[in-house]
Design a protein around this motif. Structure first.
Motif, PDB file in Angstrom:
ATOM      1  N   ALA A   1     -19.161  19.187   7.989  1.00 44.31           N
ATOM      2  CA  ALA A   1     -18.276  20.339   8.103  1.00 44.31           C
ATOM      3  C   ALA A   1     -18.800  21.494   7.251  1.00 44.31           C
ATOM      4  O   ALA A   1     -18.725  22.659   7.655  1.00 44.31           O
ATOM      5  CB  ALA A   1     -16.859  19.959   7.692  1.00 44.31           C
ATOM      6  N   LYS A   2     -19.349  21.174   6.116  1.00 44.64           N
ATOM      7  CA  LYS A   2     -19.907  22.212   5.227  1.00 44.64           C
ATOM      8  C   LYS A   2     -21.059  22.940   5.901  1.00 44.64           C
ATOM      9  O   LYS A   2     -21.161  24.177   5.843  1.00 44.64           O
ATOM     10  CB  LYS A   2     -20.375  21.556   3.915  1.00 44.64           C
ATOM     11  CG  LYS A   2     -21.182  22.464   2.998  1.00 44.64           C
ATOM     12  CD  LYS A   2     -20.302  23.370   2.192  1.00 44.64           C
ATOM     13  CE  LYS A   2     -21.037  24.054   1.071  1.00 44.64           C
ATOM     14  NZ  LYS A   2     -21.783  25.234   1.449  1.00 44.64           N
ATOM     15  N   ALA A   3     -21.947  22.189   6.573  1.00 48.39           N
ATOM     16  CA  ALA A   3     -23.081  22.819   7.253  1.00 48.39           C
ATOM     17  C   ALA A   3     -22.602  23.715   8.399  1.00 48.39           C
ATOM     18  O   ALA A   3     -23.123  24.823   8.591  1.00 48.39           O
ATOM     19  CB  ALA A   3     -24.044  21.755   7.767  1.00 48.39           C
ATOM     20  N   ILE A   4     -21.598  23.248   9.139  1.00 45.16           N
ATOM     21  CA  ILE A   4     -21.026  24.072  10.208  1.00 45.16           C
ATOM     22  C   ILE A   4     -20.438  25.340   9.613  1.00 45.16           C
ATOM     23  O   ILE A   4     -20.642  26.443  10.120  1.00 45.16           O
ATOM     24  CB  ILE A   4     -19.956  23.293  10.994  1.00 45.16           C
ATOM     25  CG1 ILE A   4     -20.581  22.097  11.712  1.00 45.16           C
ATOM     26  CG2 ILE A   4     -19.241  24.206  11.987  1.00 45.16           C
ATOM     27  CD1 ILE A   4     -19.566  21.133  12.294  1.00 45.16           C
ATOM     28  N   SER A   5     -19.727  25.188   8.511  1.00 49.61           N
ATOM     29  CA  SER A   5     -19.116  26.324   7.835  1.00 49.61           C
ATOM     30  C   SER A   5     -20.177  27.334   7.387  1.00 49.61           C
ATOM     31  O   SER A   5     -20.003  28.544   7.558  1.00 49.61           O
ATOM     32  CB  SER A   5     -18.303  25.846   6.634  1.00 49.61           C
ATOM     33  OG  SER A   5     -17.782  26.928   5.922  1.00 49.61           O
ATOM     34  N   ASP A   6     -21.260  26.840   6.837  1.00 48.52           N
ATOM     35  CA  ASP A   6     -22.340  27.733   6.394  1.00 48.52           C
ATOM     36  C   ASP A   6     -22.927  28.516   7.564  1.00 48.52           C
ATOM     37  O   ASP A   6     -23.186  29.721   7.456  1.00 48.52           O
ATOM     38  CB  ASP A   6     -23.442  26.938   5.687  1.00 48.52           C
ATOM     39  CG  ASP A   6     -23.002  26.374   4.346  1.00 48.52           C
ATOM     40  OD1 ASP A   6     -21.973  26.830   3.795  1.00 48.52           O
ATOM     41  OD2 ASP A   6     -23.691  25.453   3.846  1.00 48.52           O
ATOM     42  N   ILE A   7     -23.135  27.840   8.677  1.00 43.04           N
ATOM     43  CA  ILE A   7     -23.698  28.505   9.858  1.00 43.04           C
ATOM     44  C   ILE A   7     -22.745  29.574  10.386  1.00 43.04           C
ATOM     45  O   ILE A   7     -23.157  30.703  10.674  1.00 43.04           O
ATOM     46  CB  ILE A   7     -24.028  27.466  10.951  1.00 43.04           C
ATOM     47  CG1 ILE A   7     -25.216  26.601  10.520  1.00 43.04           C
ATOM     48  CG2 ILE A   7     -24.316  28.149  12.292  1.00 43.04           C
ATOM     49  CD1 ILE A   7     -25.462  25.378  11.383  1.00 43.04           C
ATOM     50  N   LEU A   8     -21.465  29.229  10.491  1.00 38.23           N
ATOM     51  CA  LEU A   8     -20.506  30.188  11.044  1.00 38.23           C
ATOM     52  C   LEU A   8     -20.201  31.332  10.073  1.00 38.23           C
ATOM     53  O   LEU A   8     -19.878  32.437  10.503  1.00 38.23           O
ATOM     54  CB  LEU A   8     -19.230  29.474  11.474  1.00 38.23           C
ATOM     55  CG  LEU A   8     -19.427  28.570  12.704  1.00 38.23           C
ATOM     56  CD1 LEU A   8     -18.155  27.797  13.018  1.00 38.23           C
ATOM     57  CD2 LEU A   8     -19.873  29.385  13.908  1.00 38.23           C
TER      58      LEU A   8
END
Length: 119
Positions: free
Chosen positions: A24-31
């Motif tokens: 979820a953190k990686a998705i958050s960083d991308i978005l």
């Protein structure tokens, strides 16, 4: 499997479809980089996708795995569009698309080839 995903949910799913399983953190960083979302917004949308059955949450580290493919969502959305706006008639959708968009010669050739392959 029919799952109705809203625009925000499609943004999260698009990241997973492009990148594969992510935390979820990686998705958050991308978005955050792509559209300026903060972590709370992303986590909220991910939780909605989990509740709908579009994403599976795995441990450790809240690893997200897409349970639906992009093709599945495209098929579902296309069927809904055809039913809702074109009285269930795919040929009316096709005619509308051709009538509203100027296609290049190459695009028309590709469409003819696709139709020929489907016949």
């Amino acid at each position: 499997m029919t799952i109705k995903l809203f625009d925000s949910e499609l943004k999260v799913m698009d990241v997973l479809w492009k990148e594969g399983d992510l935390t979820a953190k990686a998705i958050s960083d991308i978005l955050k980089e792509e559209i300026g979302w903060n972590m709370n917004t992303t986590y909220t949308v991910i939780k909605k996708c989990v509740a709908k059955g579009a994403i599976e949450r795995r441990e450790p580290h809240f690893l997200c795995h897409a349970l639906v493919t992009k093709a599945m969502v495209q098929d579902s959305e296309t069927e809904e569009l055809i039913d809702k706006l074109f009285d269930g008639s795919p040929d009316l959708l096709f005619a509308s698309l051709l009538g509203h968009k100027q296609l290049t010669g190459d695009q028309l050739r590709q469409l003819r080839q696709m139709v020929a392959e489907w016949e």
